[in-house]
Design a protein around this motif. Structure first.
Motif, PDB file in Angstrom:
ATOM      1  N   UNK A   1       0.821  -1.208   0.000  1.00 23.51           N
ATOM      2  CA  UNK A   1       0.000   0.000   0.000  1.00 23.51           C
ATOM      3  C   UNK A   1       0.857   1.261   0.000  1.00 23.51           C
ATOM      4  N   UNK A   2       2.017   1.167   0.661  1.00 26.03           N
ATOM      5  CA  UNK A   2       2.903   2.320   0.681  1.00 26.03           C
ATOM      6  C   UNK A   2       2.426   3.448   1.571  1.00 26.03           C
ATOM      7  N   UNK A   3       1.531   3.164   2.517  1.00 32.20           N
ATOM      8  CA  UNK A   3       1.023   4.200   3.415  1.00 32.20           C
ATOM      9  C   UNK A   3       1.518   3.934   4.825  1.00 32.20           C
ATOM     10  N   UNK A   4       1.809   4.994   5.552  1.00 32.68           N
ATOM     11  CA  UNK A   4       2.187   4.854   6.948  1.00 32.68           C
ATOM     12  C   UNK A   4       0.937   4.655   7.783  1.00 32.68           C
ATOM     13  N   UNK A   5       0.924   3.593   8.564  1.00 32.93           N
ATOM     14  CA  UNK A   5      -0.224   3.309   9.425  1.00 32.93           C
ATOM     15  C   UNK A   5       0.042   3.901  10.807  1.00 32.93           C
ATOM     16  N   UNK A   6      -0.924   4.675  11.268  1.00 35.92           N
ATOM     17  CA  UNK A   6      -0.812   5.267  12.602  1.00 35.92           C
ATOM     18  C   UNK A   6      -2.178   5.182  13.276  1.00 35.92           C
ATOM     19  N   UNK A   7      -2.208   4.616  14.468  1.00 28.17           N
ATOM     20  CA  UNK A   7      -3.448   4.497  15.219  1.00 28.17           C
ATOM     21  C   UNK A   7      -3.215   5.053  16.614  1.00 28.17           C
ATOM     22  N   UNK A   8      -3.878   6.146  16.901  1.00 26.21           N
ATOM     23  CA  UNK A   8      -3.759   6.779  18.216  1.00 26.21           C
ATOM     24  C   UNK A   8      -5.037   7.555  18.501  1.00 26.21           C
TER      25      UNK A   8
END
Length: 766
Positions: A1-8
């Protein structure tokens, strides 16, 4: 996907600067013109255009900017300067495009030319409009009409919908399912049964008179953000809002009005809900029974002690039936069972019931969190019973308020898009147009899916939408879809449904509602109906994305002329040249609903179709509003078992229905992915799951069919134990076609039985 995953966690309110940044971001991403940005000022205004997103009403006295974050996204999405041309299709096979993500397909841009699928090269190739219509007509003539589906997504205007329904019936079928079948068909069935009206009873003005609002299973911040203006005003006036929902949704918690400079500069927030109860998925019947039980027993005590009654006995006696049996059932239901099934403590339900009991005018707002269950109708029977106890239907500030999705999904049913012949004035149509309409029942969305799986359905016409992605049992449906003979899709942008084709397939690009629609009679206006049964005119403002586009009415007429024999009582070309003639025809078919239609088209705030239940006229079998006692308190339709979870499918803040605007669910703090599994930390501990671990969800069905969604990231979230959250439509493969509401056949996507399967550790060599 090439996307940075961030969950906060996201700590901000609904609206505010987060909303402003989100709107700015999509306007830049879609490279819309300055004129388009300026044109947002005309959105949802009396002489402007109706938003292509949700169906929330246009007020008579609009705000300076009468659009929300998602409405602005929908406008930018449609008016993008990006284009999907014949050259694009020449460069990419359909097989290749099937590997693209949903977002990438739609974001590539507006479709510009009519296209025909070439199976030999696995590519779409250009086709002339007349040639496309001629071949579609030949194919339809060769098929059994009852084996063809005429689906409507909800975005088509009243004019288009009327023409489309007429085309299907003149062809010989009532197979007219629509997106309402997938969301609020439960409303249409249940409310019709108990109050005699298939739609809600509230109008926008009621928000100025209510002193209590109950919300069930509806996410205002993502699905109808403009409602937050009415909610904020009501709260500041002293109205109490009480919310029941498995997840805490930010719109029902806190709101900063983006159109209030003081609030924006100071960060001032309005607390929306005075009480927030995280009911277990499928536990709303029990929660509502708890509220009703408290009211009934409080009334018993008051009457025994000579106090003022809690129940409106005069209303109940004059306007309802079934009260005594219902009240007896409420008294007999143990609190322990109510607590177990709702997931809520007795004290919390009593707190909510006290507010309800002392309020003079109560409004009940609800969404698919009530309708998309196996016992979805029972949810609404219980909600109606609660409202009837104190006469909260048919007076200012009170009533039932289902929140619809697409901007004309309710209206298209009003003018004939229905598989139920008893809901359509067939005798009137026969007289008006000199033909004999089919009288047998057509297929719902679920029945259409069943017919495609069995091979009985051989043709599918899609008026907008992304049907293959929106329906349950995705993997099985895609495999069966390719066995159909004919598939025709009318659309503005490319989506996955256009890539899963029958033997003969066409992709027909149409004008968007925001674009200028110039026909033989000049620039045309269309009309839509909102969630409160008000009709609004809409006039396109911008230049079309391509000179090769045709309007939806013109496309419907083109198919009709190529398929049907000439009719001396119907001039399709005249209708396309002047949509006012279509409105005259609608008025002739539905004179009680659309009197002086053309004259009232641009009434500020719209004109209201008469709703008998709002006037306490009950068009039920009994002639009265009906109390109905639920057979059980669990709406899921399945028994609890060890390690079987109740999955709730969710929309993100960055989507509308199947349209994915991006990968930032701001309110839930998820960025860069949609492959997320929201789970209670206690359930994580019990199962030994770690945050960020990838798992597979497997459907817990007993039909020997394997249904799985792998690659979901475990994410701790404040959700009731035993419940999970996952995004729609990514989790649709887990929902069996047969898992639907008992009466309406609406897919039961808010309580799906699933198991969590951990990935097996890699085996060591040797």
């Amino acid at each position: 996907m090439g996307r940075t995953v961030r969950i906060e966690p996201y700590e901000g309110p609904a609206g505010g600067w987060g909303s402003a940044r989100s709107v700015s971001g999509i306007l830049l991403k879609e490279k819309v013109t300055p004129a388009t940005v300026a044109g947002l000022a005309q959105q949802n205004k009396a002489e402007g255009y109706a938003c292509v997103s949700c169906a929330w009403p246009k007020p008579a006295r609009p705000h300076p900017l009468e659009f929300c974050e998602n409405g602005a996204k929908a406008t930018a999405w449609e008016l993008t300067t990006k284009r999907t041309t014949p050259e694009f299709f020449a460069q990419h096979t359909v097989g290749e495009l099937l590997g693209w993500e949903d977002h990438a397909l739609e974001q590539h841009g507006r479709l510009t030319h009519p296209m025909r699928y070439d199976a030999r090269t696995d590519r779409y190739v250009p086709v002339e409009w007349d040639d496309a219509f001629a071949e579609i007509g030949r194919e339809l003539k060769a098929l059994d009409p009852d084996g063809v589906i005429f689906y409507a997504s909800g975005r088509g205007s009243l004019e288009t919908s009327y023409m489309y329904a007429l085309l299907a019936r003149m062809y010989g079928t009532n197979n007219l399912p629509d997106s309402s079948n997938m969301c609020h068909e439960t409303t249409s069935v249940a409310l019709k049964n108990v109050i005699g009206s298939p739609v809600g009873t509230v109008v926008l003005e009621d928000f100025g008179h209510t002193d209590c609002i109950l919300s069930f299973g509806q996410n205002v911040g993502s699905n109808a953000p403009r409602m937050l203006h009415q909610l904020q005003e009501a709260v500041k006036r002293g109205c109490t809002v009480i919310t029941f929902n498995p997840l805490k949704e930010r719109g029902w918690q806190r709101f900063t009005n983006p159109q209030n400079p003081v609030e924006m500069m100071t960060g001032q927030e309005t607390v929306i809900s005075a009480q927030y109860h995280q009911v277990k998925a499928g536990g709303d019947i029990a929660a509502l029974m708890g509220l009703c039980k408290w009211v009934v027993e409080a009334d018993d005590r008051a009457r025994a002690e000579g106090g003022a009654p809690v129940i409106d006995h005069a209303f109940v006696s004059a306007h309802t039936t079934g009260f005594e049996a219902f009240a007896a059932a409420a008294r007999a239901t143990p609190w322990a069972e109510i607590e177990a099934q709702s997931g809520l403590p007795r004290a919390a339900l009593e707190d909510a019931a006290r507010v309800y009991a002392r309020s003079k005018a109560v409004m009940a707002i609800y969404g698919m969190g009530l309708t998309q269950h196996v016992l979805g109708e029972q949810n609404l029977y219980m909600l109606t019973a609660l409202m009837l106890l104190r006469g909260n239907i048919g007076k200012p500030g009170a009533g039932l308020c289902p929140v619809r999705g697409h901007s004309n999904v309710q209206g298209q049913r009003t003018v004939g898009i229905s598989e139920k012949p008893e809901l359509v004035p067939l005798d009137k149509l026969a007289e008006q147009y000199g033909f004999e309409p089919p009288r047998h029942k057509g297929r719902t969305t679920v029945e259409a899916c069943e017919g495609i799986l069995s091979g009985e359905v051989r043709g599918f016409i899609g008026l907008g939408g992304n049907f293959v992605r929106a329906i349950p049992d995705t993997k099985r449906m895609e495999e069966a879809w390719r066995r159909m003979r004919l598939t025709v899709q009318v659309a503005t942008k490319l989506n996955r449904s256009h890539l899963v084709n029958g033997e003969v397939a066409f992709l027909l690009p149409c004008l968007g509602r925001i674009e200028r629609d110039t026909q033989a009679g000049g620039d045309q206006a269309v009309s839509v109906e909102d969630s409160t049964s008000c009709i609004h005119g809409s006039v396109g403002q911008r230049e079309p994305a391509s000179p090769h586009l045709r309007s939806e009415p013109a496309i419907v007429a083109g198919i009709a002329k190529a398929t049907l024999p000439p009719n001396p009582k119907l001039d399709w070309d005249a209708w396309v040249g002047d949509y006012a003639r279509v409105r005259d025809a609608i008025e002739q078919t539905y004179p009680d609903q659309f009197a002086a239609f053309n004259d009232r088209l641009f009434v500020p705030g719209g004109f209201h179709r008469r709703n008998a239940a709002r006037e306490r006229e009950w068009k039920t079998r009994s002639g009265k509003a009906e109390f109905r006692t639920p057979p059980r308190l669990n709406a899921t339709g399945f028994a609890d078992e060890a390690d079987v979870f109740r999955l709730v499918t969710l929309r993100s803040n960055d989507q509308f229905n199947t349209t994915i605007y991006g990968y930032h669910d701001r309110f839930r703090g998820v960025e860069g992915t949609r492959m997320v599994l929201f789970i209670n930390p206690a359930d994580m501990d019990r199962m030994g799951l770690k945050e960020g671990e990838e798992v597979t969800l497997a459907a817990h069905a007993h039909d020997q069919i394997r249904r799985e969604v792998p690659g979901l990231r475990v994410t701790p979230y404040e959700i009731p134990e035993g419940c999970l959250g996952g995004y729609y439509p990514e989790c649709n493969p887990l929902i069996p076609v047969w898992h639907h509401a008992e009466e309406s056949k609406t897919p039961a996507a808010k309580s799906v039985p699933v198991r969590v399967v951990r990935a097996e550790p890699p085996r060591l060599p040797g």
